[in-house]
Design an enzyme around this catalytic site. Structure first.
Site, PDB file in Angstrom:
ATOM      1  CD  GLU A  73      -2.958   1.034   2.310  1.00  0.00           C
ATOM      2  OE1 GLU A  73      -3.813   0.130   2.198  1.00  0.00           O
ATOM      3  OE2 GLU A  73      -2.919   1.825   3.270  1.00  0.00           O
ATOM      4  NE  ARG A  85      -4.690  36.049 -14.287  1.00  0.00           N
ATOM      5  CZ  ARG A  85      -5.705  36.904 -14.237  1.00  0.00           C
ATOM      6  NH1 ARG A  85      -6.518  37.027 -15.274  1.00  0.00           N
ATOM      7  NH2 ARG A  85      -5.917  37.615 -13.148  1.00  0.00           N
ATOM      8  CD  GLN A 100      14.148  34.777 -10.424  1.00  0.00           C
ATOM      9  OE1 GLN A 100      14.190  35.417  -9.371  1.00  0.00           O
ATOM     10  NE2 GLN A 100      15.196  34.669 -11.238  1.00  0.00           N
TER      11      GLN A 100
END
Length: 380
Positions: free
Chosen positions: A241, A267, A278
Site C-alpha cells: 500500500e 494568464r 521568476q
C-alpha cells in the site's frame, strides 16, 4: 539502471489513462450504485486485479507495473477518491489473500475481487488504536469450528460498499506481534453492520465508515494464514500500500502540474504571461522537482518488492515523499491560480485529497519513527 517502462506497460498505461478520462468521471454527489458501476468498468480493464495471478483472473503483474497503472489511473481519473479506493482494495485486501491465502480461499475470493464483481474493505483502525496497530481491542474467540468476533473498526475504506471485509482481531490477548489474526468476513454476516458514510475534507469519492462487530460468527477456515500471523499479514499489505497505492497521487500530481503550467503560459498580468515572472516560474519548477523526486523513490520501492526485498525503509520513504509532495504541489497549484485557486476546481481538489495522504497507511510521523528504528536510532 533502466528508468523506462517496457513498451507493453507504456501501452497499457496510455490506454488506461484515456479510459479513466472518459469513463470514470465522478458524479456531483457520491452514489453507491454509480460507484459500483464505475468499479465494474475498472474491473473490466483489469485495474482492480492488477497483481492477482492470472490463474485467479488477474493480470499477474508485479509491483512496478501495478504502480505504473495506478499512476495512469490517477492521471486520467479526476476522482482521486475512486483511485484511492481501488488501491485500498487491491493492496490492503486482495494482496493478503494472494500472499497468505490457502488454495481454497484464493479460488473462492480472488476471481470476483479481480474482476470488479466484489469489493473488499480492510478493517484494522479502531477508535483507540490508530498508529498503535497492535493495540486493537477487537477480539476473536474460538468456539468449535468458528471464531466469534466482537469489536469496532473506524475509518474503514470501502466499507459502505464492501462485499467482504479483511478484519484484524486479537486471538491471544497480551501476545503482542503474535497476538493478532486475520479473518475474511462476508458482508451480510449476522452481527456485522456498517455505520453512516463519512463526510471528509478530501477523497470524497472514496466511501468510508465505521464497522461494528457484535458476536459475528466466522468459520475457522476463513482465517487468513494461521492463528497469530495477523501482524505479518498487515505488515506485508502495508508494504504494497505504501508503495503502489501512492502511485495514484503521482498521476494526480502530474495532471495538476500540467494544467498549472498551461495556466501560467496563458494568464497575463502586467502585459506578460505570469509564467515569465521568476516567482511563478520557479514555483512551477519546484513542483516538477518534488514530483519527479517522489516518483523515483516510489518506483525504487516497487522494484524492491519485485526483487523480493524485505526492506521496510524504501516503502516508508516513498510514502513520505509522495504525500508531502502532493500537499505542497496542491498548495502551489492554488497559489499560481490566485483567487481562482480557492474556487471549486482541480487545484483545490488535489490539495484536499492530498491532506489525508499524510495520515493513512501509517502517519508520516510513524514512518519517520520506522525509518529511524531501521537506522538503529530508536530507544528501547
Amino acid at each position: 539502471m533502466n528508468f523506462a517502462l517496457d513498451p507493453e506497460t507504456e501501452e497499457m498505461c496510455t490506454a488506461l489513462s484515456g479510459f479513466a478520462r472518459h469513463k470514470l468521471d465522478p458524479p456531483e454527489r457520491f452514489d453507491p450504485d454509480e460507484f459500483r458501476q464505475r468499479w465494474l468498468l475498472a474491473g473490466r480493464q483489469g485495474v482492480v486485479g492488477t497483481t492477482v495471478p492470472e490463474e485467479y483472473g488477474g493480470l499477474g503483474a508485479g509491483a512496478v507495473t501495478a504502480a505504473a497503472l495506478m499512476e495512469a489511473l490517477g492521471s486520467g481519473c479526476r476522482d482521486t477518491g475512486f483511485t484511492f479506493s481501488v488501491g485500498a482494495h487491491l493492496f490492503a485486501c486482495v494482496m493478503p489473500i494472494v500472499e497468505f491465502g490457502t488454495e481454497e480461499q484464493k479460488r473462492r475470493w480472488l476471481p470476483a475481487l479481480a474482476s470488479g464483481e466484489r469489493i473488499a474493505a480492510h478493517g484494522i483502525t479502531e477508535p483507540e488504536a490508530g498508529s498503535d496497530a497492535l493495540g486493537i481491542r477487537t477480539r476473536a474467540v474460538r468456539d468449535g469450528d468458528h471464531y466469534v468476533l466482537n469489536g469496532e473498526k473506524c475509518f474503514t475504506t470501502n466499507s459502505p460498499v464492501a462485499d467482504v471485509f479483511v478484519i484484524q482481531a486479537v486471538t491471544r490477548p497480551g501476545g503482542g506481534f503474535f497476538g493478532l489474526s486475520t479473518f475474511l468476513v462476508e458482508a451480510g454476516t449476522p452481527g456485522l453492520s456498517v455505520g453512516p458514510h463519512y463526510d471528509k475534507v478530501g477523497l470524497r469519492g472514496s466511501p468510508m465508515a465505521d464497522v461494528h462487530l457484535a458476536d459475528v460468527r466466522v468459520p475457522a477456515d476463513r482465517m487468513l494464514g494461521s492463528e497469530g500471523v495477523g501482524a505479518s499479514v498487515f505488515t506485508a499489505s502495508m508494504k504494497w500500500e505504501r508503495t503502489c497505492l501512492f502511485a495514484g497521487y503521482l498521476g494526480a500530481m502530474r495532471r495538476v502540474l500540467e494544467s498549472t503550467t498551461e495556466y501560467a503560459r496563458e494568464r497575463r498580468q502586467f502585459g506578460a504571461p505570469i509564467g515569465s515572472f521568476q516567482a511563478v516560474g520557479h514555483r512551477i519548477v519546484d513542483m516538477l522537482l518534488r514530483l519527479e523526486s517522489a516518483r523515483l523513490l516510489l518506483f525504487k520501492a516497487a522494484a524492491g518488492i519485485d526483487a523480493g526485498s524485505q526492506d521496510e525503509v524504501a516503502p516508508a520513504l516513498a510514502k513520505l515523499a509522495v504525500s508531502e509532495a502532493a500537499v505542497q504541489l496542491g498548495l502551489d497549484a492554488v497559489q499560481v491560480r490566485g483567487a481562482l485557486g480557492i474556487l471549486d476546481g482541480e487545484a483545490e481538489t488535489l490539495l484536499r485529497d492530498a491532506l489525508p495522504s499524510r495520515i493513512f497507511s501509517g502517519t508520516n510521523d510513524i514512518q519517520k519513527n520506522n525509518i529511524a528504528r531501521a537506522l538503529g536510532l530508536s530507544r528501547r
